[in-house]
Design a protein around this motif. Structure first.
Motif, PDB file in Angstrom:
ATOM      1  N   ARG A 118       0.834  -1.205   0.000  1.00 19.46           N
ATOM      2  CA  ARG A 118       0.000   0.000   0.000  1.00 19.46           C
ATOM      3  C   ARG A 118       0.871   1.259   0.000  1.00 19.46           C
ATOM      4  NH1 ARG A 118      -5.024  -1.233   4.013  1.00 19.46           N
ATOM      5  NH2 ARG A 118      -5.573   0.856   3.251  1.00 19.46           N
ATOM      6  N   GLN A 119       1.990   1.149  -0.700  1.00 22.67           N
ATOM      7  CA  GLN A 119       2.930   2.271  -0.775  1.00 22.67           C
ATOM      8  C   GLN A 119       2.232   3.517  -1.320  1.00 22.67           C
ATOM      9  OE1 GLN A 119       5.705   1.754  -4.473  1.00 22.67           O
ATOM     10  NE2 GLN A 119       5.333  -0.295  -3.645  1.00 22.67           N
ATOM     11  N   GLY A 120       2.601   4.646  -0.713  1.00 18.52           N
ATOM     12  CA  GLY A 120       1.977   5.907  -1.086  1.00 18.52           C
ATOM     13  C   GLY A 120       0.744   6.234  -0.285  1.00 18.52           C
ATOM     14  N   GLU A 121       0.231   5.250   0.482  1.00 20.84           N
ATOM     15  CA  GLU A 121      -0.933   5.479   1.350  1.00 20.84           C
ATOM     16  C   GLU A 121      -0.477   5.777   2.777  1.00 20.84           C
ATOM     17  OE1 GLU A 121      -4.402   2.878   1.365  1.00 20.84           O
ATOM     18  OE2 GLU A 121      -3.530   1.842  -0.354  1.00 20.84           O
ATOM     19  N   ALA A 122      -1.159   6.701   3.415  1.00 17.48           N
ATOM     20  CA  ALA A 122      -0.924   6.944   4.835  1.00 17.48           C
ATOM     21  C   ALA A 122      -1.770   5.945   5.624  1.00 17.48           C
ATOM     22  CB  ALA A 122      -1.296   8.367   5.206  1.00 17.48           C
ATOM     23  N   LEU A 123      -1.123   5.002   6.278  1.00 17.14           N
ATOM     24  CA  LEU A 123      -1.829   3.962   7.026  1.00 17.14           C
ATOM     25  C   LEU A 123      -1.885   4.331   8.500  1.00 17.14           C
ATOM     26  CD1 LEU A 123      -0.319   0.721   5.420  1.00 17.14           C
ATOM     27  CD2 LEU A 123      -2.397   1.956   4.783  1.00 17.14           C
ATOM     28  N   SER A 124      -3.062   4.290   9.066  1.00 21.14           N
ATOM     29  CA  SER A 124      -3.217   4.609  10.484  1.00 21.14           C
ATOM     30  C   SER A 124      -2.684   3.466  11.346  1.00 21.14           C
ATOM     31  CB  SER A 124      -4.687   4.850  10.817  1.00 21.14           C
ATOM     32  OG  SER A 124      -5.420   3.637  10.727  1.00 21.14           O
ATOM     33  N   ARG A 125      -2.408   3.780  12.586  1.00 18.81           N
ATOM     34  CA  ARG A 125      -1.960   2.752  13.525  1.00 18.81           C
ATOM     35  C   ARG A 125      -3.046   1.691  13.716  1.00 18.81           C
ATOM     36  NH1 ARG A 125       0.243   7.520  14.796  1.00 18.81           N
ATOM     37  NH2 ARG A 125       2.442   7.602  15.435  1.00 18.81           N
ATOM     38  N   ILE A 136      10.400   4.818   4.922  1.00 16.18           N
ATOM     39  CA  ILE A 136       9.292   4.773   5.886  1.00 16.18           C
ATOM     40  C   ILE A 136       9.152   6.152   6.516  1.00 16.18           C
ATOM     41  CG2 ILE A 136       8.354   3.686   7.959  1.00 16.18           C
ATOM     42  CD1 ILE A 136      10.098   1.244   7.338  1.00 16.18           C
ATOM     43  N   HIS A 137       7.992   6.766   6.328  1.00 15.89           N
ATOM     44  CA  HIS A 137       7.781   8.141   6.774  1.00 15.89           C
ATOM     45  C   HIS A 137       6.628   8.225   7.760  1.00 15.89           C
ATOM     46  CE1 HIS A 137      10.476   9.276   3.530  1.00 15.89           C
ATOM     47  NE2 HIS A 137       9.737   8.529   2.710  1.00 15.89           N
ATOM     48  N   THR A 138       6.773   9.076   8.739  1.00 15.54           N
ATOM     49  CA  THR A 138       5.701   9.350   9.695  1.00 15.54           C
ATOM     50  C   THR A 138       4.752  10.388   9.116  1.00 15.54           C
ATOM     51  OG1 THR A 138       7.174   8.897  11.570  1.00 15.54           O
ATOM     52  CG2 THR A 138       5.159  10.147  12.024  1.00 15.54           C
ATOM     53  N   MET A 142       3.718   5.912   6.259  1.00 17.46           N
ATOM     54  CA  MET A 142       3.615   5.751   4.817  1.00 17.46           C
ATOM     55  C   MET A 142       4.933   5.217   4.289  1.00 17.46           C
ATOM     56  SD  MET A 142       3.155   8.640   1.832  1.00 17.46           S
ATOM     57  CE  MET A 142       1.563   9.209   2.436  1.00 17.46           C
ATOM     58  N   PHE A 143       4.843   4.316   3.296  1.00 19.89           N
ATOM     59  CA  PHE A 143       6.021   3.809   2.615  1.00 19.89           C
ATOM     60  C   PHE A 143       6.102   4.502   1.262  1.00 19.89           C
ATOM     61  CE2 PHE A 143       8.657   0.664   0.403  1.00 19.89           C
ATOM     62  CZ  PHE A 143       9.600   0.384   1.381  1.00 19.89           C
ATOM     63  N   SER A 144       7.158   5.292   1.050  1.00 19.74           N
ATOM     64  CA  SER A 144       7.228   6.102  -0.154  1.00 19.74           C
ATOM     65  C   SER A 144       8.657   6.589  -0.370  1.00 19.74           C
ATOM     66  CB  SER A 144       6.290   7.309  -0.038  1.00 19.74           C
ATOM     67  OG  SER A 144       6.474   8.205  -1.102  1.00 19.74           O
ATOM     68  N   GLU A 145       8.992   6.876  -1.646  1.00 23.28           N
ATOM     69  CA  GLU A 145      10.291   7.494  -1.940  1.00 23.28           C
ATOM     70  C   GLU A 145      10.308   8.943  -1.483  1.00 23.28           C
ATOM     71  OE1 GLU A 145      12.491   6.433  -5.632  1.00 23.28           O
ATOM     72  OE2 GLU A 145      10.513   5.710  -6.279  1.00 23.28           O
ATOM     73  N   GLN A 146       9.140   9.550  -1.429  1.00 24.30           N
ATOM     74  CA  GLN A 146       9.047  10.968  -1.078  1.00 24.30           C
ATOM     75  C   GLN A 146       8.620  11.112   0.392  1.00 24.30           C
ATOM     76  OE1 GLN A 146      10.060  13.242  -3.231  1.00 24.30           O
ATOM     77  NE2 GLN A 146      10.399  11.619  -4.763  1.00 24.30           N
ATOM     78  N   PRO A 147       9.220  12.036   1.115  1.00 23.21           N
ATOM     79  CA  PRO A 147       8.831  12.251   2.528  1.00 23.21           C
ATOM     80  C   PRO A 147       7.433  12.843   2.636  1.00 23.21           C
ATOM     81  CG  PRO A 147      10.428  13.907   1.811  1.00 23.21           C
ATOM     82  CD  PRO A 147      10.313  12.906   0.689  1.00 23.21           C
TER      83      PRO A 147
END
Length: 223
Positions: free
Chosen positions: A163-170, A209-211, A218-223
């Protein structure tokens, strides 16, 4: 499938070994933490059932040392029934936590569920930047470097990558990886992310891996 049981109570250990053998598993039994840790390191097992209160080394210590070197699935089976104990077990990298006295049928069902999860059936290989994840072979590399993950770490990374590119909640992460409702008073997800970052991001310049503030990760190349 071969299971290692580390249990110092003679009756419980013998009961587990007999029942698991009758359920079709090969079983080795250790009566203390020192012997159990040695066996887990020297032999190949599909799953570990681990008590907490053990002579020599307690279950917490065994769990910590196992997670430094391998991704063996672990179920804590213990009389330690406090919420803090369960949280500690999960934070140390356990895949499940079952309280004594227990239903043997429930234990077997949990074992089967956990072992099924370990066999990821997707054939697709995922890639983002220099990270590659092969679900079928359970292999993760970054820049050609093999990265060893625990079962839960692999499941967490697999979820993030799919689900890269998605902000996943805890809440989503907890439900997908731990089959649990997220409690805001616990930090199981945050601890797991921290450990995953130490392996996936820390040794490399580009962070993946970005907060996402007020949401999750979120897992993404971009912060």
């Amino acid at each position: 499938m071969t299971i290692l049981v580390i249990e110092d109570d003679i009756k419980t250990g013998d009961y587990l070994k007999k029942g698991l053998l009758e359920s079709g598993y090969n079983v080795d039994l250790a009566r203390n933490g020192v012997d159990g840790l040695h066996m887990a390191r020297e032999q190949s097992y599909d799953l570990l059932i681990l008590d907490v209160m053990l002579p020599g080394k307690d279950g917490w210590q065994v769990m910590e040392e196992i997670r430094r070197s391998c991704d063996l699935p672990v179920i804590f089976l213990t009389a330690r029934d406090q919420v803090d104990d369960r949280i500690r077990g999960l934070q140390l990298g356990a895949d499940d936590y079952l309280i004594k006295p227990f239903s043997f049928t429930e234990l077997v069902l949990r074992i089967r569920t956990l072992l099924r999860r370990g066999v990821v059936r997707e054939s697709e290989t995922f890639q983002l930047a220099d990270l590659k994840l092969d679900p079928m072979r359970r292999k993760v590399t970054r820049n050609g470097v093999n990265i060893i993950l625990t079962n839960k770490e692999f499941m967490l990374l697999h979820l993030l990558v799919k689900r890269q590119g998605e902000a996943l909640s805890r809440t989503v992460i907890a439900s997908q990886v731990w089959d649990m409702n997220f409690d805001s008073d616990t930090n199981v997800v945050d601890v797991a992310i921290k450990r995953l970052r130490a392996k996936i991001d820390a040794p490399f310049e580009r962070k993946l891996i970005h907060t996402v503030r007020s949401i999750g990760y979120m897992f993404s190349e971009q912060p």
